[in-house]
Design a protein around this motif. Sequence first.
Motif, PDB file in Angstrom:
ATOM      1  N   PHE A  26       0.873  -1.186   0.000  1.00  0.00           N
ATOM      2  CA  PHE A  26       0.000   0.000   0.000  1.00  0.00           C
ATOM      3  C   PHE A  26       0.906   1.231   0.000  1.00  0.00           C
ATOM      4  O   PHE A  26       1.589   1.506   0.977  1.00  0.00           O
ATOM      5  N   VAL A  27       0.915   1.954  -1.123  1.00  0.00           N
ATOM      6  CA  VAL A  27       1.754   3.138  -1.272  1.00  0.00           C
ATOM      7  C   VAL A  27       0.857   4.368  -1.363  1.00  0.00           C
ATOM      8  O   VAL A  27      -0.052   4.428  -2.204  1.00  0.00           O
ATOM      9  N   ALA A  28       1.096   5.338  -0.489  1.00  0.00           N
ATOM     10  CA  ALA A  28       0.386   6.616  -0.539  1.00  0.00           C
ATOM     11  C   ALA A  28       1.290   7.653  -1.191  1.00  0.00           C
ATOM     12  O   ALA A  28       2.494   7.695  -0.920  1.00  0.00           O
ATOM     13  N   VAL A  29       0.713   8.488  -2.046  1.00  0.00           N
ATOM     14  CA  VAL A  29       1.459   9.523  -2.764  1.00  0.00           C
ATOM     15  C   VAL A  29       0.954  10.881  -2.314  1.00  0.00           C
ATOM     16  O   VAL A  29      -0.252  11.168  -2.392  1.00  0.00           O
ATOM     17  N   VAL A  30       1.876  11.712  -1.821  1.00  0.00           N
ATOM     18  CA  VAL A  30       1.536  13.066  -1.391  1.00  0.00           C
ATOM     19  C   VAL A  30       2.415  14.058  -2.140  1.00  0.00           C
ATOM     20  O   VAL A  30       3.478  13.722  -2.642  1.00  0.00           O
ATOM     21  N   GLY A  31       1.942  15.281  -2.215  1.00  0.00           N
ATOM     22  CA  GLY A  31       2.675  16.337  -2.887  1.00  0.00           C
ATOM     23  C   GLY A  31       1.842  17.596  -2.902  1.00  0.00           C
ATOM     24  O   GLY A  31       0.639  17.565  -2.604  1.00  0.00           O
ATOM     25  N   PRO A  32       2.432  18.737  -3.254  1.00  0.00           N
ATOM     26  CA  PRO A  32       1.678  19.993  -3.270  1.00  0.00           C
ATOM     27  C   PRO A  32       0.585  19.971  -4.330  1.00  0.00           C
ATOM     28  O   PRO A  32       0.627  19.174  -5.278  1.00  0.00           O
ATOM     29  N   THR A  33      -0.376  20.846  -4.183  1.00  0.00           N
ATOM     30  CA  THR A  33      -1.493  20.935  -5.123  1.00  0.00           C
ATOM     31  C   THR A  33      -0.997  21.154  -6.547  1.00  0.00           C
ATOM     32  O   THR A  33      -0.112  21.983  -6.789  1.00  0.00           O
ATOM     33  N   GLY A  34      -1.571  20.382  -7.473  1.00  0.00           N
ATOM     34  CA  GLY A  34      -1.272  20.566  -8.890  1.00  0.00           C
ATOM     35  C   GLY A  34       0.068  20.032  -9.341  1.00  0.00           C
ATOM     36  O   GLY A  34       0.521  20.351 -10.441  1.00  0.00           O
ATOM     37  N   CYS A  35       0.693  19.164  -8.530  1.00  0.00           N
ATOM     38  CA  CYS A  35       2.041  18.713  -8.892  1.00  0.00           C
ATOM     39  C   CYS A  35       2.046  17.538  -9.864  1.00  0.00           C
ATOM     40  O   CYS A  35       3.090  17.202 -10.414  1.00  0.00           O
ATOM     41  N   GLY A  36       0.911  16.878 -10.058  1.00  0.00           N
ATOM     42  CA  GLY A  36       0.887  15.769 -11.005  1.00  0.00           C
ATOM     43  C   GLY A  36       0.603  14.414 -10.386  1.00  0.00           C
ATOM     44  O   GLY A  36       0.849  13.376 -11.012  1.00  0.00           O
ATOM     45  N   LYS A  37       0.055  14.404  -9.183  1.00  0.00           N
ATOM     46  CA  LYS A  37      -0.248  13.127  -8.523  1.00  0.00           C
ATOM     47  C   LYS A  37      -1.288  12.337  -9.320  1.00  0.00           C
ATOM     48  O   LYS A  37      -1.129  11.133  -9.549  1.00  0.00           O
ATOM     49  N   SER A  38      -2.354  13.005  -9.744  1.00  0.00           N
ATOM     50  CA  SER A  38      -3.394  12.322 -10.509  1.00  0.00           C
ATOM     51  C   SER A  38      -2.886  11.886 -11.879  1.00  0.00           C
ATOM     52  O   SER A  38      -3.302  10.841 -12.403  1.00  0.00           O
ATOM     53  N   THR A  39      -1.992  12.667 -12.466  1.00  0.00           N
ATOM     54  CA  THR A  39      -1.402  12.281 -13.747  1.00  0.00           C
ATOM     55  C   THR A  39      -0.638  10.970 -13.607  1.00  0.00           C
ATOM     56  O   THR A  39      -0.664  10.121 -14.505  1.00  0.00           O
ATOM     57  N   THR A  40       0.023  10.781 -12.474  1.00  0.00           N
ATOM     58  CA  THR A  40       0.737   9.531 -12.225  1.00  0.00           C
ATOM     59  C   THR A  40      -0.223   8.350 -12.259  1.00  0.00           C
ATOM     60  O   THR A  40       0.070   7.307 -12.861  1.00  0.00           O
TER      61      THR A  40
END
Length: 274
Positions: A44-58
């Motif tokens: 189970f890997v959680a991905v965090v980052g600032p708004t608009g950085c491309g998390k959903s694109t990943t």
Amino acid sequence: MPNQPPPGGPVIELSGATKRFRSARGAVHTAVRDLDLTVAAGEFVAVVGPTGCGKSTTLSLVSGLEPPSRGRVLVHGEPVAGIPGGVGYMFQHDAVLPWRTVLDNVATGPRYRGASKREARERARDWVARVGLDGFEGYYPHQLSGGMRKRVALAQTLVNEPTVLLMDEPFSALDVQTRGLMQDELLRLWSGSGAAVVFVTHDLEEAVVLADRVVVMTAGPATIKGSFPVPLDRPRDAEEVRLTAGFLDIYREVWDSLREEVQITRQRGAGRGA
């Protein structure tokens, strides 16, 4: 018992993955660049980052909704070309169909994959019960609370028994108490499934509560900045684990990495607004 690295090779592998988009005016925008990420079966890997950085694109790259502009994306060792088999995707906004009952919403996936109406309904009935909605099979979405709709969406995703589970801020619209309940529900249903999970969230607490590992992405165009194991025992209670010293230690460690990227994004936004 403590978390152990899942055996075997990666189920998900991104190597040097980059995604560029061209605007209507012809300008090129790089959403993510040189992503290197692997996720093993049962991890189970959680991905965090600032708004608009491309998390959903990943997630779009892994799901096949978007092809990489450069680099490689593999699922089960095969290059992603279209939507891979065995992938379940739970979005921020649920895909519950308003004209169908709870049971028929959950049965939609198996029917689409070739199950008979009877078989699809039997599987759906089982999963409706598993997510705690036994007795609500005949209800329509407008008759359900927000948390109940999320339970339907979770059943819709898990009824197909995915080996890869992609989740894009699925609980962000819920109140704090309901979110905690859904986090517990997800952990209970995922446990023992062997599914590889990539869970995108803006909530660092949620990331640490759920994950075996938290991945921090940089300010856009994003790449992987750091990967932090979460050495907390399973099974976990979403509320109780937040009170432990171990939780606070890993939270501080990840936040130290994430904070700089959040500040960069804020400064960029302030500069554009000046």
